[in-house]
Design a protein around this motif. Structure first.
Motif, PDB file in Angstrom:
ATOM      1  N   GLY A  53       0.734  -1.141   0.102  1.00  0.00           N
ATOM      2  CA  GLY A  53      -0.107   0.080  -0.174  1.00  0.00           C
ATOM      3  C   GLY A  53       0.899   1.296  -0.071  1.00  0.00           C
ATOM      4  O   GLY A  53       0.199   2.348   0.248  1.00  0.00           O
ATOM      5  N   ASN A  75       1.805   3.040  -2.600  1.00  0.00           N
ATOM      6  CA  ASN A  75       1.483   3.928  -3.512  1.00  0.00           C
ATOM      7  C   ASN A  75       0.212   4.705  -3.076  1.00  0.00           C
ATOM      8  O   ASN A  75      -0.052   5.733  -3.479  1.00  0.00           O
ATOM      9  CB  ASN A  75       0.942   3.190  -4.789  1.00  0.00           C
ATOM     10  N   ASN A  76      -0.362   4.274  -1.987  1.00  0.00           N
ATOM     11  CA  ASN A  76      -1.538   5.052  -1.194  1.00  0.00           C
ATOM     12  C   ASN A  76      -1.066   6.672  -0.963  1.00  0.00           C
ATOM     13  O   ASN A  76      -1.732   7.366  -0.584  1.00  0.00           O
ATOM     14  CB  ASN A  76      -2.486   4.290  -0.272  1.00  0.00           C
ATOM     15  N   TYR A  77       0.212   6.423  -0.600  1.00  0.00           N
ATOM     16  CA  TYR A  77       0.764   7.817  -0.016  1.00  0.00           C
ATOM     17  C   TYR A  77       1.841   8.247  -0.892  1.00  0.00           C
ATOM     18  O   TYR A  77       2.420   9.484  -0.525  1.00  0.00           O
ATOM     19  CB  TYR A  77       1.561   7.332   1.196  1.00  0.00           C
ATOM     20  N   ARG A  82      -3.292   3.533  -7.365  1.00  0.00           N
ATOM     21  CA  ARG A  82      -3.588   3.179  -5.956  1.00  0.00           C
ATOM     22  C   ARG A  82      -4.710   1.915  -5.648  1.00  0.00           C
ATOM     23  O   ARG A  82      -5.367   1.520  -6.857  1.00  0.00           O
ATOM     24  CB  ARG A  82      -4.288   4.379  -5.219  1.00  0.00           C
ATOM     25  N   SER A  83      -4.526   1.369  -4.577  1.00  0.00           N
ATOM     26  CA  SER A  83      -5.605   0.083  -4.434  1.00  0.00           C
ATOM     27  C   SER A  83      -6.232   0.252  -3.117  1.00  0.00           C
ATOM     28  O   SER A  83      -6.233  -0.625  -2.544  1.00  0.00           O
ATOM     29  CB  SER A  83      -4.641  -1.294  -4.548  1.00  0.00           C
ATOM     30  N   ASN A  84      -6.828   1.316  -2.625  1.00  0.00           N
ATOM     31  CA  ASN A  84      -7.255   1.438  -1.513  1.00  0.00           C
ATOM     32  C   ASN A  84      -8.988   1.901  -1.619  1.00  0.00           C
ATOM     33  O   ASN A  84      -9.527   2.582  -1.002  1.00  0.00           O
ATOM     34  CB  ASN A  84      -6.659   2.798  -0.901  1.00  0.00           C
ATOM     35  N   THR A 142      -6.678  -2.629   1.568  1.00  0.00           N
ATOM     36  CA  THR A 142      -5.458  -2.286   2.229  1.00  0.00           C
ATOM     37  C   THR A 142      -4.322  -1.681   1.361  1.00  0.00           C
ATOM     38  O   THR A 142      -3.315  -1.253   1.950  1.00  0.00           O
ATOM     39  CB  THR A 142      -4.837  -3.962   2.512  1.00  0.00           C
ATOM     40  N   GLY A 143      -4.760  -1.479   0.107  1.00  0.00           N
ATOM     41  CA  GLY A 143      -3.577  -0.826  -0.753  1.00  0.00           C
ATOM     42  C   GLY A 143      -2.888  -2.059  -1.513  1.00  0.00           C
ATOM     43  O   GLY A 143      -2.065  -1.805  -2.469  1.00  0.00           O
ATOM     44  N   ASP A 146      -2.384  -4.976  -4.141  1.00  0.00           N
ATOM     45  CA  ASP A 146      -2.874  -5.336  -5.586  1.00  0.00           C
ATOM     46  C   ASP A 146      -3.428  -6.423  -5.711  1.00  0.00           C
ATOM     47  O   ASP A 146      -3.334  -7.176  -6.850  1.00  0.00           O
ATOM     48  CB  ASP A 146      -1.745  -4.809  -6.573  1.00  0.00           C
ATOM     49  N   ALA A 187       2.303  -0.168   5.017  1.00  0.00           N
ATOM     50  CA  ALA A 187       3.124   0.467   3.943  1.00  0.00           C
ATOM     51  C   ALA A 187       4.194   1.282   4.853  1.00  0.00           C
ATOM     52  O   ALA A 187       3.939   1.908   5.764  1.00  0.00           O
ATOM     53  CB  ALA A 187       2.180   1.411   3.298  1.00  0.00           C
ATOM     54  N   ASP A 238       3.199   4.769   5.293  1.00  0.00           N
ATOM     55  CA  ASP A 238       2.083   5.079   6.151  1.00  0.00           C
ATOM     56  C   ASP A 238       2.432   5.921   7.386  1.00  0.00           C
ATOM     57  O   ASP A 238       3.507   5.571   7.853  1.00  0.00           O
ATOM     58  CB  ASP A 238       1.651   3.654   6.674  1.00  0.00           C
TER      59      ASP A 238
END
Length: 136
Positions: free
Chosen positions: A51, A53-55, A62-64, A77-78, A80, A101, A104
């Motif tokens: 996860g 890439n969420n940040y 993103r996968s959130n 969770t982010g 994939d 992550a 995070d």
């Protein structure tokens, strides 16, 4: 991604799991109680990204959001996929918690290692530049 690259990654992770299992046993099927601490550091692409890439503000990878994470974690969770990723299985084998992550802001425990993987990452700095987490 080519079939040989997928096979290489699978064999690499399998070799790590076998090495971990062999390093923690003195006889087959018997665990050794030890005071040794285990830490793992993970680098990779979407197959290993928990996860990060969420940040990364400059990415759309993103996968959130659902359905990512629904099967195992019950929330996005982010990762994939809809369950665990390869490092999650390696962490379970080593007796470590699942990695959050690295980016995070609430993740401050790096005593068990860290996961620096970023979906879309490549070996060259030019690969998806400004869209993935990379070390400069």
């Amino acid at each position: 991604m080519s079939s040989s690259a997928i096979h290489f990654r699978f064999l690499f992770v399998f070799a790590i799991l076998v090495a971990l299992a062999n390093s923690q046993t003195d006889k087959p099927n018997r665990r050794v109680q030890s005071n040794k601490k285990v830490a793992m550091f993970v680098f990779g692409d979407s197959l290993f990204d928990p996860g990060n890439n969420n940040y990364v503000p400059s990415t759309n990878a993103r996968s959130n959001f659902p359905p990512y994470g629904e099967t195992f974690f019950r929330y996005p969770t982010g990762r994939d996929c809809d369950g665990r990723i390869l490092p999650d299985f390696a962490a379970a084998c080593a007796g470590l918690p699942y990695w959050r992550a690295y980016l995070d802001p609430e993740n401050h425990n790096f005593t068990v290692g860290a996961n620096f993987a970023s979906a879309g990452a490549g070996a060259l700095i030019e690969t998806n530049s400004n869209a993935v987490f990379y070390f400069s």
